[in-house]
Design a protein around this motif. Structure first.
Motif, PDB file in Angstrom:
ATOM      1  N   SER A  58       8.363  -7.598  14.700  1.00 51.01           N
ATOM      2  CA  SER A  58       9.138  -6.769  13.784  1.00 51.01           C
ATOM      3  C   SER A  58       8.966  -5.290  14.123  1.00 51.01           C
ATOM      4  CB  SER A  58       8.678  -7.015  12.347  1.00 51.01           C
ATOM      5  OG  SER A  58       7.406  -6.407  12.114  1.00 51.01           O
ATOM      6  N   ALA A  59       9.661  -4.453  13.348  1.00 55.88           N
ATOM      7  CA  ALA A  59       9.483  -3.005  13.482  1.00 55.88           C
ATOM      8  C   ALA A  59       8.269  -2.518  12.695  1.00 55.88           C
ATOM      9  CB  ALA A  59      10.736  -2.274  13.008  1.00 55.88           C
ATOM     10  N   GLY A  60       7.599  -3.427  11.991  1.00 57.25           N
ATOM     11  CA  GLY A  60       6.385  -3.057  11.274  1.00 57.25           C
ATOM     12  C   GLY A  60       6.626  -2.182  10.063  1.00 57.25           C
ATOM     13  N   LEU A  61       7.825  -2.217   9.491  1.00 51.97           N
ATOM     14  CA  LEU A  61       8.161  -1.351   8.359  1.00 51.97           C
ATOM     15  C   LEU A  61       7.978  -2.088   7.041  1.00 51.97           C
ATOM     16  CD1 LEU A  61      11.359   0.402   9.737  1.00 51.97           C
ATOM     17  CD2 LEU A  61       9.015   1.269   9.708  1.00 51.97           C
ATOM     18  N   ILE A  62       7.309  -1.428   6.096  1.00 51.60           N
ATOM     19  CA  ILE A  62       6.981  -2.019   4.798  1.00 51.60           C
ATOM     20  C   ILE A  62       7.587  -1.149   3.696  1.00 51.60           C
ATOM     21  CG2 ILE A  62       5.115  -2.771   3.286  1.00 51.60           C
ATOM     22  CD1 ILE A  62       3.304  -2.728   5.832  1.00 51.60           C
ATOM     23  N   PRO A  63       8.420  -1.717   2.825  1.00 51.06           N
ATOM     24  CA  PRO A  63       8.970  -0.925   1.725  1.00 51.06           C
ATOM     25  C   PRO A  63       7.978  -0.803   0.577  1.00 51.06           C
ATOM     26  CG  PRO A  63       9.851  -3.145   1.641  1.00 51.06           C
ATOM     27  CD  PRO A  63       8.944  -3.086   2.855  1.00 51.06           C
ATOM     28  N   ALA A  64       7.922   0.373   0.003  1.00 50.57           N
ATOM     29  CA  ALA A  64       7.063   0.618  -1.160  1.00 50.57           C
ATOM     30  C   ALA A  64       7.630   1.791  -1.930  1.00 50.57           C
ATOM     31  CB  ALA A  64       5.621   0.895  -0.731  1.00 50.57           C
ATOM     32  N   ALA A  65       7.423   1.793  -3.241  1.00 54.25           N
ATOM     33  CA  ALA A  65       8.018   2.806  -4.111  1.00 54.25           C
ATOM     34  C   ALA A  65       6.958   3.666  -4.778  1.00 54.25           C
ATOM     35  CB  ALA A  65       8.885   2.138  -5.169  1.00 54.25           C
ATOM     36  N   ASP A  66       7.251   4.959  -4.895  1.00 51.51           N
ATOM     37  CA  ASP A  66       6.373   5.950  -5.530  1.00 51.51           C
ATOM     38  C   ASP A  66       5.053   6.060  -4.790  1.00 51.51           C
ATOM     39  OD1 ASP A  66       5.708   7.920  -7.352  1.00 51.51           O
ATOM     40  OD2 ASP A  66       4.815   6.510  -8.774  1.00 51.51           O
ATOM     41  N   THR A  67       5.135   6.223  -3.472  1.00 54.43           N
ATOM     42  CA  THR A  67       3.939   6.395  -2.651  1.00 54.43           C
ATOM     43  C   THR A  67       3.652   7.881  -2.444  1.00 54.43           C
ATOM     44  OG1 THR A  67       5.136   6.462  -0.548  1.00 54.43           O
ATOM     45  CG2 THR A  67       4.522   4.282  -1.399  1.00 54.43           C
ATOM     46  N   VAL A  68       2.427   8.179  -2.042  1.00 55.51           N
ATOM     47  CA  VAL A  68       2.088   9.566  -1.722  1.00 55.51           C
ATOM     48  C   VAL A  68       2.930  10.051  -0.547  1.00 55.51           C
ATOM     49  CG1 VAL A  68      -0.254   9.384  -2.607  1.00 55.51           C
ATOM     50  CG2 VAL A  68       0.189   8.822  -0.218  1.00 55.51           C
ATOM     51  N   PHE A  69       3.316   9.146   0.318  1.00 49.50           N
ATOM     52  CA  PHE A  69       4.114   9.518   1.488  1.00 49.50           C
ATOM     53  C   PHE A  69       5.531   9.913   1.062  1.00 49.50           C
ATOM     54  CE2 PHE A  69       1.261   5.898   2.360  1.00 49.50           C
ATOM     55  CZ  PHE A  69       0.311   6.557   3.118  1.00 49.50           C
ATOM     56  N   GLN A  70       6.090   9.195   0.103  1.00 51.08           N
ATOM     57  CA  GLN A  70       7.396   9.567  -0.415  1.00 51.08           C
ATOM     58  C   GLN A  70       7.328  10.904  -1.145  1.00 51.08           C
ATOM     59  OE1 GLN A  70       8.151   5.875  -2.683  1.00 51.08           O
ATOM     60  NE2 GLN A  70      10.129   5.783  -1.659  1.00 51.08           N
ATOM     61  N   ARG A  71       6.313  11.057  -1.962  1.00 45.24           N
ATOM     62  CA  ARG A  71       6.223  12.301  -2.729  1.00 45.24           C
ATOM     63  C   ARG A  71       6.079  13.490  -1.805  1.00 45.24           C
ATOM     64  NH1 ARG A  71       3.258   8.755  -6.098  1.00 45.24           N
ATOM     65  NH2 ARG A  71       1.232   9.487  -5.353  1.00 45.24           N
ATOM     66  N   ALA A  72       5.329  13.325  -0.721  1.00 44.08           N
ATOM     67  CA  ALA A  72       5.177  14.422   0.242  1.00 44.08           C
ATOM     68  C   ALA A  72       6.502  14.768   0.909  1.00 44.08           C
ATOM     69  CB  ALA A  72       4.140  14.045   1.300  1.00 44.08           C
ATOM     70  N   ALA A 103       6.816  -5.337  -6.114  1.00 41.87           N
ATOM     71  CA  ALA A 103       7.291  -3.955  -6.185  1.00 41.87           C
ATOM     72  C   ALA A 103       6.220  -3.042  -6.778  1.00 41.87           C
ATOM     73  CB  ALA A 103       8.570  -3.883  -7.018  1.00 41.87           C
ATOM     74  N   GLY A 104       5.448  -3.569  -7.729  1.00 40.71           N
ATOM     75  CA  GLY A 104       4.418  -2.760  -8.362  1.00 40.71           C
ATOM     76  C   GLY A 104       3.165  -2.592  -7.538  1.00 40.71           C
ATOM     77  N   LYS A 105       2.896  -3.532  -6.632  1.00 42.88           N
ATOM     78  CA  LYS A 105       1.646  -3.498  -5.865  1.00 42.88           C
ATOM     79  C   LYS A 105       1.784  -2.802  -4.511  1.00 42.88           C
ATOM     80  CE  LYS A 105      -1.334  -5.905  -7.190  1.00 42.88           C
ATOM     81  NZ  LYS A 105      -2.406  -5.695  -8.192  1.00 42.88           N
ATOM     82  N   ALA A 106       3.012  -2.710  -3.995  1.00 35.79           N
ATOM     83  CA  ALA A 106       3.201  -2.267  -2.613  1.00 35.79           C
ATOM     84  C   ALA A 106       2.637  -0.877  -2.345  1.00 35.79           C
ATOM     85  CB  ALA A 106       4.684  -2.313  -2.255  1.00 35.79           C
ATOM     86  N   ALA A 107       2.886   0.081  -3.238  1.00 33.67           N
ATOM     87  CA  ALA A 107       2.414   1.445  -2.997  1.00 33.67           C
ATOM     88  C   ALA A 107       0.892   1.487  -2.917  1.00 33.67           C
ATOM     89  CB  ALA A 107       2.908   2.376  -4.102  1.00 33.67           C
ATOM     90  N   HIS A 108       0.233   0.778  -3.821  1.00 37.34           N
ATOM     91  CA  HIS A 108      -1.229   0.772  -3.795  1.00 37.34           C
ATOM     92  C   HIS A 108      -1.763   0.193  -2.490  1.00 37.34           C
ATOM     93  CE1 HIS A 108      -5.418   0.356  -4.910  1.00 37.34           C
ATOM     94  NE2 HIS A 108      -5.349  -0.891  -4.473  1.00 37.34           N
ATOM     95  N   VAL A 109      -1.159  -0.894  -2.033  1.00 39.16           N
ATOM     96  CA  VAL A 109      -1.657  -1.529  -0.803  1.00 39.16           C
ATOM     97  C   VAL A 109      -1.503  -0.591   0.387  1.00 39.16           C
ATOM     98  CG1 VAL A 109      -1.362  -3.464   0.780  1.00 39.16           C
ATOM     99  CG2 VAL A 109      -1.205  -3.852  -1.679  1.00 39.16           C
ATOM    100  N   LEU A 110      -0.354   0.078   0.504  1.00 37.06           N
ATOM    101  CA  LEU A 110      -0.165   1.005   1.630  1.00 37.06           C
ATOM    102  C   LEU A 110      -1.137   2.174   1.556  1.00 37.06           C
ATOM    103  CD1 LEU A 110       3.684   1.272   2.231  1.00 37.06           C
ATOM    104  CD2 LEU A 110       2.006  -0.172   3.349  1.00 37.06           C
ATOM    105  N   GLU A 111      -1.314   2.721   0.375  1.00 42.18           N
ATOM    106  CA  GLU A 111      -2.236   3.854   0.227  1.00 42.18           C
ATOM    107  C   GLU A 111      -3.674   3.416   0.479  1.00 42.18           C
ATOM    108  OE1 GLU A 111      -1.303   5.415  -3.626  1.00 42.18           O
ATOM    109  OE2 GLU A 111       0.713   6.034  -3.014  1.00 42.18           O
ATOM    110  N   TRP A 112      -4.027   2.210   0.075  1.00 41.73           N
ATOM    111  CA  TRP A 112      -5.355   1.650   0.356  1.00 41.73           C
ATOM    112  C   TRP A 112      -5.562   1.475   1.857  1.00 41.73           C
ATOM    113  CZ3 TRP A 112      -5.833  -3.719   1.871  1.00 41.73           C
ATOM    114  CH2 TRP A 112      -7.149  -4.180   1.993  1.00 41.73           C
TER     115      TRP A 112
END
Length: 465
Positions: A58-72, A103-112
Motif C-alpha cells: 500500500s501507500a501506507g496512508l492512514i486516515p485520522a481526524a483531529d490530529t496534531v498533524f492536521q492542526r499544525a 474514527a475516535g481512536k485513530a488520532a490517538h494511535v497515530l500520535e502515540w
C-alpha cells in the motif's frame, strides 16, 4: 479453502506465551507494541521470511481526524465528521459502534506511534481523497507502505519484542469458547505448538484464496490479485469452524489504476487532481470521482479489461511524492506527449476521440457522467498510463466487539480470549466495493490492532498513557 483447522488442545505445548499474535503486518505489529507497553508477554509469528503483508503493498496512508498533524496544517476535523464520511461512503451499512470506535481512536494511535515510537507522520495536504470531507490521510515521508512496515519492525527490534518468521499458523487449539494455543508449520514441514492466554488474529483477509473470492465476490474473481499472497483466509475458516459471526464477506477494496502490464499502483491523485480514464476508443466511460475501489469493475468492463488514465505534467509533479509513481516512471509505464496528437500516437489511441474527450472536460460544473469539476484544466504536456482493475484486499471478516476487538460468536456472545483485527475482522466498508473509503484498510489495522493489544481480560481496555 485454506488448509487450517481447529483441534482439542494437546497435553502440553512446546512453549507458552501470554499474547500470541498471528501475522506481522501493520496490524500485528501495532498490536504487539501496544500489548508490550501494557506489560504483556508477547510473541508474533509470521508466515513469510520477513514482515510485509498487504501493508507493504500500500501507500501506507492512514486516515485520522483531529490530529496534531492536521492542526499544525490548519485543518479542522473531528471524529464525528470522519465517522459520518465513513458511513456516507458505505451508505450506512456499517456497525455504527465499530465506525465510532475506529474514527475516535485513530488520532490517538497515530500520535502515540509518533510520540512514543518516533514514526514521523505528516498529513497529505496537496490533494483530496474521494469521500473524505477533510484532508486526513497521514503517512511517513516516503508515502510508502514498506516504509511503514520497516519503521514498525525497527521498533519491535529496539524493544526486543519477539517476532518469529517462517511460521505459518495452521491450527488453533480450542476448549469450548477458550482458545488455548496454535500450531505453526516451519519451512521443513515440521510443526511447533504454542500455548497462550489469548490470540490476536492479524493474518489479514482472503483475497489470495481464489476459491473464497469466487464464493463471496464472484464479480471480481477475474481481476488481477494485487494483495499479498499470504492472505489465504485462515481467520474466516477458523472463525466459521468455531461458530464465530462473520459480516460482509462480499466486501472488498478494488483499484482501477494499476499500471498494465507493469503491475504498479498509480496513485489516484492522477484522477482527483483532474485526470480522467478512457477506454481503447479514447472515450471516457464513467464518473471517476466515485472512487478507486469502484474503478476496478468499471475498468474491467472495458474491452480487454484495460483503460488509460490521462493527466498532465502538473498532476505528475504531485504524484511524484509517491514511490510507486516514481517507480512507474522509471519502468516506462508513464507515457508523455507534448500534444494530444503525440500522446495519441504513443498510446495507439484514436487522436480525434482523445482530442474530443479532453476538450469536453468542463472547467467547472458537472459533466455527462455526473462528475463535478472546478479545478485546473488539463494542459500540455500530457501523460498517460495503461491500467487495469485489481483486487487489493477483502473488507469483510469476523465480527468483533468494538471496545475489545474480541470475536463475536453466532449465538450473540463473544469469545473470551480470541481477538481479530485488520483484515481478519469485518471492517467499515459496507457490503461490496463501493463502500470503501480511502484508507479504510489501514484504519482497521491500526485501530483494532491497538484495541486488541491494550485489552486485558482482568481489566477494562484503555488508552496507553
Amino acid at each position: 479453502m485454506a488448509s487450517v483447522d481447529i483441534a482439542a488442545p494437546p497435553s502440553g505445548f512446546d512453549f507458552d506465551v501470554e499474547t500470541l499474535i498471528i501475522g506481522s503486518g501493520a496490524c500485528g505489529m501495532v498490536a504487539a507494541l501496544a500489548a508490550h507497553e501494557a506489560g504483556q508477554d508477547v510473541l508474533l509469528v509470521e508466515a513469510d521470511a520477513v514482515p510485509a503483508g498487504s501493508t507493504a503493498l500500500s501507500a501506507g496512508l492512514i486516515p485520522a481526524a483531529d490530529t496534531v498533524f492536521q492542526r499544525a496544517a490548519g485543518i479542522e476535523d473531528s471524529p464525528t465528521l470522519f465517522a459520518a464520511d465513513i458511513q456516507a461512503k458505505a451508505q450506512g451499512e456499517n456497525d455504527p459502534a465499530l465506525v465510532s470506535a475506529m474514527a475516535g481512536k485513530a488520532a490517538h494511535v497515530l500520535e502515540w506511534l509518533a510520540q512514543e515510537h518516533g514514526l514521523p507522520f505528516s498529513v497529505v495536504t496537496d490533494f483530496d481523497y474521494p469521500g473524505h470531507s477533510r484532508r486526513r490521510m497521514h503517512g511517513l515521508p516516503g508515502r510508502s507502505g514498506q516504509e511503514l512496515i520497516n519503521a514498525l519492525r525497527a521498533r519491535l527490534e529496539a524493544l526486543e519484542i519477539p517476532l518469529i518468521c517462517n511460521r505459518r499458523a495452521n491450527r488453533l487449539y480450542a476448549n469450548g469458547n477458550h482458545i488455548c494455543g496454535a500450531q505453526v508449520t516451519l519451512p521443513d514441514a515440521s510443526t511447533e505448538t504454542i500455548g497462550c492466554a489469548r490470540v490476536i488474529l492479524a493474518c489479514n483477509g482472503f483475497g489470495g484464496n481464489r476459491e473464497m473470492v469466487a464464493e463471496y465476490m464472484s464479480e471480481i474473481n477475474k481481476a488481477v490479485w494485487f494483495g499479498h499472497d499470504g492472505n489465504r483466509g485462515e481467520a474466516v475458516v477458523w472463525g466459521l469452524a468455531l461458530g464465530a459471526e462473520t459480516r460482509h464477506l462480499g466486501a472488498y477494496q478494488g483499484h482501477g489504476n494499476v499500471a498494465h502490464p507493469h503491475g504498479i499502483l498509480v496513485t489516484w491523485a492522477t484522477i482527483t487532481e483532474g485526470g480522467v480514464q478512457v477506454n481503447s476508443a479514447g472515450q471516457r466511460f464513467w464518473n471517476e470521482a466515485q472512487g478507486y475501489s469502484e474503478a476496478a469493475r468499471a475498468v474491467l468492463s472495458q474491452p480487454d479489461g484495460v483503460a488509460w488514465v490521462i493527466f498532465d505534467s502538473r498532476i505528475a509533479a504531485i504524484a511524484r511524492q509517491f514511490e510507486d509513481f516514481k517507480t512507474a516512471e522509471k519502468q516506462g509505464a508513464v507515457i508523455m506527449g507534448h500534444s494530444v496528437d503525440e500522446l495519441a500516437k504513443r498510446t495507439d489511441l484514436p487522436a480525434p476521440a482523445l482530442q474530443k474527450t479532453i476538450a469536453d472536460i468542463p472547467v467547472e460544473g458537472s459533466d455527462v457522467f455526473g462528475r463535478v469539476w472546478g479545478g485546473q484544466p488539463l494542459t500540455a504536456p500530457f501523460c498517460a498510463v495503461k491500467v487495469t482493475g485489481a483486487l487489493f484486499h477483502t473488507q469483510g471478516g469476523l465480527a468483533t466487539d468494538p471496545d475489545t476487538a474480541l470475536v463475536r460468536n453466532n449465538k450473540g456472545g463473544i469469545f473470551e480470549n480470541l481477538h481479530a483485527a485488520g483484515g481478519a475482522a469485518c471492517g467499515v466498508s459496507g457490503s461490496g466495493d463501493s463502500g470503501y473509503l480511502s484508507g479504510n484498510g489501514l484504519l482497521a489495522a491500526v485501530t483494532l490492532g491497538y484495541i486488541a493489544g491494550t485489552y486485558r481480560g482482568d481489566a477494562e481496555p484503555g488508552i496507553l498513557t
